[in-house]
Enzyme design. Structure first.
Site, PDB file in Angstrom:
ATOM      1  N   TYR A 241       0.856  -1.199   0.000  1.00  0.00           N
ATOM      2  CA  TYR A 241       0.000   0.000   0.000  1.00  0.00           C
ATOM      3  C   TYR A 241       0.881   1.235   0.000  1.00  0.00           C
ATOM      4  O   TYR A 241       1.880   1.296   0.736  1.00  0.00           O
ATOM      5  CB  TYR A 241      -0.915   0.027   1.239  1.00  0.00           C
ATOM      6  N   SER A 242       0.485   2.223  -0.797  1.00  0.00           N
ATOM      7  CA  SER A 242       1.238   3.481  -0.817  1.00  0.00           C
ATOM      8  C   SER A 242       0.944   4.273   0.446  1.00  0.00           C
ATOM      9  O   SER A 242      -0.187   4.270   0.945  1.00  0.00           O
ATOM     10  CB  SER A 242       0.822   4.335  -2.019  1.00  0.00           C
ATOM     11  N   CYS A 409      -0.483   7.219 -10.762  1.00  0.00           N
ATOM     12  CA  CYS A 409      -0.738   6.137  -9.798  1.00  0.00           C
ATOM     13  C   CYS A 409      -2.204   5.721  -9.848  1.00  0.00           C
ATOM     14  O   CYS A 409      -3.103   6.574  -9.879  1.00  0.00           O
ATOM     15  CB  CYS A 409      -0.376   6.587  -8.383  1.00  0.00           C
ATOM     16  N   GLU A 449       3.088   4.102 -10.811  1.00  0.00           N
ATOM     17  CA  GLU A 449       2.833   3.084  -9.779  1.00  0.00           C
ATOM     18  C   GLU A 449       1.401   2.620 -10.021  1.00  0.00           C
ATOM     19  O   GLU A 449       0.448   3.255  -9.547  1.00  0.00           O
ATOM     20  CB  GLU A 449       2.973   3.706  -8.385  1.00  0.00           C
ATOM     21  N   TYR A 451      -1.431  -0.757 -10.588  1.00  0.00           N
ATOM     22  CA  TYR A 451      -1.691  -2.187 -10.352  1.00  0.00           C
ATOM     23  C   TYR A 451      -2.967  -2.597 -11.070  1.00  0.00           C
ATOM     24  O   TYR A 451      -3.896  -1.807 -11.180  1.00  0.00           O
ATOM     25  CB  TYR A 451      -1.862  -2.479  -8.853  1.00  0.00           C
TER      26      TYR A 451
HETATM   27  P1  NAP Z   1     -11.778   2.675  -9.499  1.00  0.00           P
HETATM   28  O1  NAP Z   1     -12.740   3.238  -8.529  1.00  0.00           O
HETATM   29  O2  NAP Z   1     -12.030   1.300 -10.062  1.00  0.00           O
HETATM   30  O3  NAP Z   1     -11.540   3.622 -10.730  1.00  0.00           O
HETATM   31  C1  NAP Z   1     -11.236   4.981 -10.582  1.00  0.00           C
HETATM   32  C2  NAP Z   1     -11.565   5.677 -11.869  1.00  0.00           C
HETATM   33  O4  NAP Z   1     -10.686   5.263 -12.914  1.00  0.00           O
HETATM   34  C3  NAP Z   1     -12.981   5.385 -12.348  1.00  0.00           C
HETATM   35  O5  NAP Z   1     -13.531   6.605 -12.773  1.00  0.00           O
HETATM   36  C4  NAP Z   1     -12.755   4.465 -13.516  1.00  0.00           C
HETATM   37  O6  NAP Z   1     -13.781   4.571 -14.480  1.00  0.00           O
HETATM   38  C5  NAP Z   1     -11.483   5.046 -14.071  1.00  0.00           C
HETATM   39  N1  NAP Z   1     -10.824   4.179 -15.051  1.00  0.00           N
HETATM   40  C6  NAP Z   1     -11.085   2.876 -15.347  1.00  0.00           C
HETATM   41  N2  NAP Z   1     -10.291   2.471 -16.355  1.00  0.00           N
HETATM   42  C7  NAP Z   1      -9.538   3.537 -16.709  1.00  0.00           C
HETATM   43  C8  NAP Z   1      -8.537   3.719 -17.701  1.00  0.00           C
HETATM   44  N3  NAP Z   1      -8.156   2.757 -18.535  1.00  0.00           N
HETATM   45  N4  NAP Z   1      -7.964   4.932 -17.788  1.00  0.00           N
HETATM   46  C9  NAP Z   1      -8.317   5.935 -16.953  1.00  0.00           C
HETATM   47  N5  NAP Z   1      -9.262   5.814 -16.016  1.00  0.00           N
HETATM   48  C10 NAP Z   1      -9.863   4.616 -15.888  1.00  0.00           C
HETATM   49  O7  NAP Z   1     -10.352   2.698  -8.814  1.00  0.00           O
HETATM   50  P2  NAP Z   1      -9.877   1.922  -7.508  1.00  0.00           P
HETATM   51  O8  NAP Z   1     -10.727   0.703  -7.290  1.00  0.00           O
HETATM   52  O9  NAP Z   1      -9.737   2.884  -6.411  1.00  0.00           O
HETATM   53  O10 NAP Z   1      -8.481   1.383  -7.975  1.00  0.00           O
HETATM   54  C11 NAP Z   1      -7.336   2.157  -7.879  1.00  0.00           C
HETATM   55  C12 NAP Z   1      -6.133   1.370  -8.321  1.00  0.00           C
HETATM   56  O11 NAP Z   1      -5.028   1.980  -7.682  1.00  0.00           O
HETATM   57  C13 NAP Z   1      -6.139  -0.090  -7.919  1.00  0.00           C
HETATM   58  O12 NAP Z   1      -5.689  -0.838  -9.010  1.00  0.00           O
HETATM   59  C14 NAP Z   1      -5.125  -0.116  -6.794  1.00  0.00           C
HETATM   60  O13 NAP Z   1      -4.474  -1.363  -6.705  1.00  0.00           O
HETATM   61  C15 NAP Z   1      -4.189   0.966  -7.241  1.00  0.00           C
HETATM   62  N6  NAP Z   1      -3.300   1.542  -6.231  1.00  0.00           N
HETATM   63  C16 NAP Z   1      -3.699   1.628  -4.942  1.00  0.00           C
HETATM   64  C17 NAP Z   1      -2.817   2.131  -4.025  1.00  0.00           C
HETATM   65  C18 NAP Z   1      -3.126   2.169  -2.557  1.00  0.00           C
HETATM   66  O14 NAP Z   1      -2.239   2.526  -1.798  1.00  0.00           O
HETATM   67  N7  NAP Z   1      -4.293   1.822  -2.119  1.00  0.00           N
HETATM   68  C19 NAP Z   1      -1.581   2.587  -4.424  1.00  0.00           C
HETATM   69  C20 NAP Z   1      -1.219   2.510  -5.760  1.00  0.00           C
HETATM   70  C21 NAP Z   1      -2.115   2.002  -6.659  1.00  0.00           C
HETATM   71  P3  NAP Z   1     -14.880   3.419 -14.771  1.00  0.00           P
HETATM   72  O15 NAP Z   1     -14.807   2.416 -13.667  1.00  0.00           O
HETATM   73  O16 NAP Z   1     -16.179   4.143 -14.786  1.00  0.00           O
HETATM   74  O17 NAP Z   1     -14.514   2.867 -16.092  1.00  0.00           O
END
Ligand code: NAP
Length: 451
Positions: A241-242, A409, A449, A451
C-alpha cells in the site's frame, strides 16, 4: 567487472521469496520474458535470463537482486523456485570449485585442450579460482556492460517511466522490516473517506509505530502481513500500500503514517480472495495491531529542489501518494519552496472520490485540480487522459520545465491512455514526444505506480 566464471558454472538470478511483495513489476519489466509466477512465488527462468539487470532498478523491495553461483547442470528450475519459502544458501566455494574442475577435466578428456581452456578460464591458480567464485557469489551484478544494456533495454521495452528517482529526492530507507522481522504498528484511526452514500468504502487508516523507527518518504509504500494462512497452510504474503501521509507523519511530530485502502466486495475476476488484506485493514479498529514490513520504493519520490512542480495523475486509491506529496507541500505553503501543483484525479463520481471534501478546500492558487468523473449522473464519461488532452497546453508547459516531475498512480489500464495524452500534448504543439519522453525517463521525472 567480475572475473569470468568457468563455463560449467552459472551465476543464477533468483528472487528472494521472503522479501518479494509479488507486485509484478519485475515480470512486466523483463525485456525477454524470463520472469514468471504462480500463486506462490515470482521466479526467474535460468534458461531464458541473460542477467541483463533490467528488472533490478524498478523492484521496490530489492528482492530481485539475488544471485547464486551453481553448476549449470544443477541450475534451479522454475518448478524448484515455485516451491521455495526461502532462498537456498550459496554452496561453498570449495565444493563448486572441485565440481567445476571435475567437469573441466571431463571435457578436456573428451574434446581436447581448447574445450578445457574454455571450460576453466578463471582457474589459473586455485587462489584465483576461489577469489573469482567468491566475488561472483557475493557481487550483485553479473557484468557491468550487461547492466547498462539491460537498463537501456528496460527503458526501451517498458517504454513508460523512469527507473531512477528525481536527482534532488531525499534518500529513501527500504527493507528496514522484513517478513521474518516485521514491525508491529497500532491502529490509531480508521475513517471512511468516500461519501456514506457511495458504493466504494475507501478508508483512511492511520498506523502508529510507537518507539520503532519507520522513516518514509512521500511516494514510498509499505507491506502489510495479513494474519492467517493460505490454502497450502503457509502464511499469507504481504500486500503493498502506498503511504498517504508526508514524511513527518499523518500528524506532524507523531511517529505515524496513513494508508488509503478500498474495501473489496469481489475481485476484478470475481475472486473475493483478492480483497483479503484490504478487507482485513478496512475492518481494523482503533488499538488493533498490524504487522508491517518495508518501507519500499526508491524511485517514485518527490523532488527536493526548491520550486519543483508536481504533475500528479491518479485514479481512485492511487491518490494515496498524491495526498502525501500535496500535504508535504501544503505544510510548507508559507515558504517559497513549492512550485506549481497540477492534479488530474479520476473517480466514478464525486461521492466515490477519496478525500473529496478536504481536497476541494485547497486554494486554487496552491493546486490546479482537474476531476475526471466517469459515472457522474447527467455528465459525460471522463477519464483523466481526457482532461489532460483538454489542458494540453498547460500540461506541456509543465513537461517542458525541467523542474517538473510527473507521477501516475492507480489502475494499470490508465497507463497507456495517460502516455497517449501526454504525447498528444507534445505533438499538437509540434514537439517530438519521443525526445521529451526519453528526457523525462532519463532525468527521473516520470513515474508510474499502477496495479
Ligand atoms: P476505481 O474506482 O475502479 O476507478 C477509478 C476511476 O478510474 C474510475 O472513474 C474508472 O472509471 C477510471 N478508469 C477505469 N479504467 C480507466 C482507464 N483505462 N484509464 C483511466 N481511467 C480509468 O479505482 P480503484 O478501485 O480505487 O483502484 C485504484 C487502483 O489503484 C487499484 O488498481 C489499486 O491497486 C491501485 N493503487 C492503490 C494504491 C493504494 O495505496 N491503495 C496505491 C497505488 C495504486 P470506470 O470504472 O467508470 O470505467
Amino acid at each position: 567487472m567480475n572475473a569470468p566464471l568457468p563455463a560449467s558454472l552459472l551465476k543464477q538470478h533468483l528472487i528472494d521469496p521472503e522479501i518479494c511483495i509479488r507486485c509484478n513489476t519485475c515480470e512486466e519489466t523483463c525485456p525477454i520474458d524470463a520472469i514468471t509466477h504462480d500463486g506462490n512465488n515470482y521466479v526467474v527462468n535460468p534458461d531464458v535470463c541473460n542477467g541483463c539487470m533490467a528488472c533490478v532498478p524498478p523492484c521496490p523491495t530489492g528482492s530481485i537482486d539475488n544471485w547464486r553461483v551453481i553448476p549449470r547442470a544443477r541450475a534451479y528450475g522454475v518448478d524448484d523456485q515455485f516451491g521455495w519459502d526461502a532462498l537456498p544458501p550459496q554452496e561453498p566455494v570449495e565444493s563448486l570449485l572441485a565440481e567445476a574442475q571435475a567437469v573441466a577435466q571431463a571435457v578436456a578428456g573428451q574434446g581436447g585442450a581448447s574445450a578445457s581452456a574454455d571450460a576453466a578460464p578463471a582457474f589459473a591458480t586455485p587462489e584465483s579460482a576461489s577469489a573469482a567464485l567468491a566475488s561472483a557469489a557475493l557481487a550483485g551484478a553479473p557484468d557491468d556492460a550487461l547492466i547498462e544494456e539491460g537498463v537501456a533495454a528496460a527503458a526501451v521495452v517498458v517504454n513508460r517511466g523512469a527507473t531512477v528517482p528525481p536527482w534532488s529526492a531525499a534518500h529513501p530507507y527500504v527493507n528496514l522490516y522484513t517478513h521474518k522481522e516485521p514491525v508491529v504498528a497500532t491502529v490509531v484511526g480508521n475513517y471512511r473517506v468516500t461519501d456514506d452514500a457511495a458504493d466504494s468504502d475507501v478508508r483512511h487508516i492511520v498506523l502508529d509505530f510507537g518507539e520503532a523507527s519507520f522513516p518514509v518518504l512521500e511516494g514510498q509504500s509499505i507491506g502489510i502481513l495479513p494474519p492467517g494462512v493460505d490454502a497450502r497452510g503457509r502464511p499469507h504474503h504481504a500486500r503493498q500500500y502506498s503511504v498517504a501521509s508526508p514524511r513527518d507523519g499523518e500528524r506532524p511530530g507523531y511517529n505515524n503514517l496513513s494508508l488509503t485502502v478500498k474495501r473489496v466486495a469481489a475481485g476484478r475476476d470475481g475472486n473475493t480472495h483478492d480483497g483479503l488484506c484490504s478487507n482485513y485493514l478496512c475492518d481494523l479498529a482503533k488499538h488493533d495491531t498490524v504487522r508491517v514490513i518495508g518501507p519500499f520504493g526508491n524511485t517514485f519520490l518527490m523532488p527536493g529542489r526548491s520550486g519543483a512542480n508536481l504533475l500528479m495523475i491518479c485514479t481512485g486509491t492511487g491518490s494515496a501518494p498524491m495526498r502525501a506529496m500535496t500535504e508535504r507541500c501544503r505544510r510548507r505553503m508559507d515558504g517559497k519552496e513549492n512550485g506549481k501543483l497540477m492534479l488530474f484525479f479520476g473517480a466514478r463520481t464525486r461521492r466515490e472520490l477519496p478525500y473529496f471534501g478536504p481536497l476541494m478546500k485547497l486554494p486554487a492558487d496552491f493546486i490546479d485540480i482537474n476531476l475526471a468523473l466517469s459515472r457522474e449522473p447527467g455528465q459525460p464519461k471522463r477519464y483523466v487522459q481526457d482532461l489532460i488532452v483538454e489542458r494540453a497546453a498547460d500540461v506541456l508547459a509543465l513537461l517542458n520545465d525541467d523542474k517538473t516531475c510527473v507521477y501516475v498512480c492507480g489502475l494499470k489500464g490508465m497507463e497507456t491512455g495517460v502516455l497517449d495524452a501526454l504525447e498528444h500534448a507534445a505533438v499538437q504543439a509540434g514537439q517530438d514526444w519521443s525526445i521529451l519522453h526519453q528526457a523525462l525517463c532519463r532525468q527521473g521525472r516520470l513515474h508510474f505506480e499502477t496495479y
